[in-house]
Design an enzyme around this catalytic site. Structure first.
Site, mmCIF file in Angstrom:
data_model
loop_
_atom_site.group_PDB
_atom_site.id
_atom_site.type_symbol
_atom_site.label_atom_id
_atom_site.label_comp_id
_atom_site.label_asym_id
_atom_site.label_seq_id
_atom_site.Cartn_x
_atom_site.Cartn_y
_atom_site.Cartn_z
ATOM 1 N N ASP A 1 -4.659 3.557 -1.733
ATOM 2 C CA ASP A 1 -5.678 3.873 -0.735
ATOM 3 C C ASP A 1 -6.211 5.283 -0.941
ATOM 4 O OD1 ASP A 1 -5.955 1.552 0.971
ATOM 5 O OD2 ASP A 1 -3.883 1.900 1.584
ATOM 6 N N HIS B 1 -1.273 -1.208 -4.270
ATOM 7 C CA HIS B 1 -2.530 -0.925 -3.577
ATOM 8 C C HIS B 1 -2.619 0.583 -3.321
ATOM 9 C CE1 HIS B 1 -5.949 -2.075 -0.986
ATOM 10 N NE2 HIS B 1 -5.520 -1.148 -0.137
ATOM 11 N N MET C 1 -11.989 4.558 -0.271
ATOM 12 C CA MET C 1 -12.613 4.826 1.035
ATOM 13 C C MET C 1 -13.245 6.203 0.943
ATOM 14 S SD MET C 1 -9.500 3.227 3.261
ATOM 15 C CE MET C 1 -8.420 3.310 1.832
ATOM 16 N N MET D 1 -11.363 -6.028 5.505
ATOM 17 C CA MET D 1 -10.507 -5.124 6.293
ATOM 18 C C MET D 1 -10.165 -5.785 7.631
ATOM 19 S SD MET D 1 -9.941 -2.509 4.422
ATOM 20 C CE MET D 1 -8.922 -1.696 5.663
ATOM 21 N N HIS E 1 -8.416 1.059 -3.774
ATOM 22 C CA HIS E 1 -9.316 0.832 -2.646
ATOM 23 C C HIS E 1 -9.942 2.184 -2.295
ATOM 24 C CE1 HIS E 1 -9.382 -0.156 1.999
ATOM 25 N NE2 HIS E 1 -10.597 -0.004 1.497
ATOM 26 N N SER F 1 0.841 -1.204 0.000
ATOM 27 C CA SER F 1 0.000 0.000 0.000
ATOM 28 C C SER F 1 0.871 1.247 0.000
ATOM 29 C CB SER F 1 -0.893 0.026 1.238
ATOM 30 O OG SER F 1 -1.381 1.337 1.422
ATOM 31 N N MET G 1 -8.700 8.132 0.063
ATOM 32 C CA MET G 1 -9.506 8.537 1.232
ATOM 33 C C MET G 1 -9.995 9.962 1.055
ATOM 34 S SD MET G 1 -7.193 7.099 4.353
ATOM 35 C CE MET G 1 -6.420 5.486 4.279
ATOM 36 N N ASP H 1 -6.500 -6.602 4.357
ATOM 37 C CA ASP H 1 -5.846 -5.294 4.408
ATOM 38 C C ASP H 1 -5.869 -4.733 5.828
ATOM 39 O OD1 ASP H 1 -4.948 -2.711 3.914
ATOM 40 O OD2 ASP H 1 -6.638 -2.139 2.637
HETATM 41 C C1 DX5 Z 1 -6.092 1.355 5.853
HETATM 42 C C2 DX5 Z 1 -5.637 1.084 4.434
HETATM 43 C C3 DX5 Z 1 -4.573 0.049 4.357
HETATM 44 C C4 DX5 Z 1 -3.321 0.439 5.091
HETATM 45 C C5 DX5 Z 1 -2.493 -0.752 5.372
HETATM 46 O O1 DX5 Z 1 -7.109 2.273 5.821
HETATM 47 O O2 DX5 Z 1 -6.718 0.615 3.663
HETATM 48 O O3 DX5 Z 1 -4.297 -0.285 3.018
HETATM 49 O O4 DX5 Z 1 -2.554 1.342 4.381
HETATM 50 O O5 DX5 Z 1 -1.378 -0.346 6.089
HETATM 51 P P1 DX5 Z 1 -0.676 -1.294 7.146
HETATM 52 O O6 DX5 Z 1 -0.190 -2.488 6.375
HETATM 53 O O7 DX5 Z 1 0.428 -0.467 7.673
HETATM 54 O O8 DX5 Z 1 -1.700 -1.662 8.169
HETATM 55 ZN ZN ZN Z 2 -6.347 -0.344 1.627
#
Ligand code: DX5
Ligand code: ZN
Length: 218
Positions: free
Chosen positions: A36, A34, A69, A139, A67, A9, A38, A177
């Site tokens: 993320d 990956h 969010m 998750m 992903h 990620s 947000m 994840d």
């Molecule tokens: C959390 C994200 C994950 C996160 C994982 O909201 O969706 O992808 O970055 O990070 P680690 O592996 O550090 O938990």
């Molecule tokens: Zn993620």
């Protein structure tokens, strides 16, 4: 058994040199990147959006696993696909009754689609869309931040999903994840997950190649 894939990620990358960070993942043997996304509304943090995906698309051939969010993901999924996302996953909690339609939008735009469930959302919330899913993301932390502690209770849902897939002949990948590291990789894989996301475990490792190998082989 499905092939094990490691999806670092980039939430844990240095955003001021994202291109180099993604190149280093390529050189270290990552299978997916990956991303993320947000929005500061669905989760309590803000990262990046469509433009990042578009720019990363130009510098890497690794599949981009986005992903989302964000609230109302149906408004944006087609633009993520157009920007170069190979896989787009959306939260059941954000889509509510629009989940199936949103997954269809992703598919019709030409990418793989998947539903995401938070640690407190049951598999039953996505059972209707399992036949059309390319991926299901479970998750193992509450989304928003990297570096949180793995919640082992979610493995029960991974097992449930794996047996549903086997019983019904469904072919989706099961991605996990949050808080994944070489020390819990074996148990998440034996529960049935085959795509492992790892932020801190890869980016904070002294040797990224070694970290990715350990996640794959442990
Ligand atoms: C959390 C994200 C994950 C996160 C994982 O909201 O969706 O992808 O970055 O990070 P680690 O592996 O550090 O938990
Ligand atoms: Zn993620």
């Amino acid at each position: 058994m499905k092939e094990i894939k490691i999806a670092p990620s980039i939430l844990s990358a240095d955003f001021s040199k994202m291109g180099e960070e993604v190149k280093s993942l390529e050189e270290s043997g990552a299978d997916l990147v990956h991303c993320d996304v947000m929005d500061g509304v669905f989760v309590n943090n803000i990262t990046f959006g469509i433009k990042m995906v578009e720019d990363l698309r130009k510098i890497t051939s690794l599949p981009l696993d986005c992903h989302l969010m964000i609230v109302e993901p149906q408004k944006y999924v087609e633009r993520f696909v157009k920007a170069g996302a190979d896989i787009v996953t959306v939260h059941a909690e954000a889509c509510k009754e629009r989940l199936k339609d949103t997954l269809m939008l992703i598919k019709d735009a030409g990418a793989k689609c998947g539903a995401v469930i938070n640690p407190d959302t049951p598999v039953s919330a996505i059972s209707k869309v399992l036949p059309l899913s390319d991926m299901v993301l479970v998750m193992s932390v509450f989304p928003g931040f990297g570096g949180q502690k793995f919640i082992p209770e979610v493995l029960e849902k991974v097992r449930e999903l794996r047996s549903l897939a086997e019983e019904n002949g469904w072919n989706f990948d099961i991605e996990i994840d949050g808080g994944i590291s070489p020390s819990n990789a074996a148990e998440v894989k034996s529960a049935g997950a085959n795509v492992l996301v790892a932020g801190s475990a890869v980016f904070k490792a002294p040797d990224r190649r070694q970290a990715i190998e350990a996640l794959r082989k442990n």
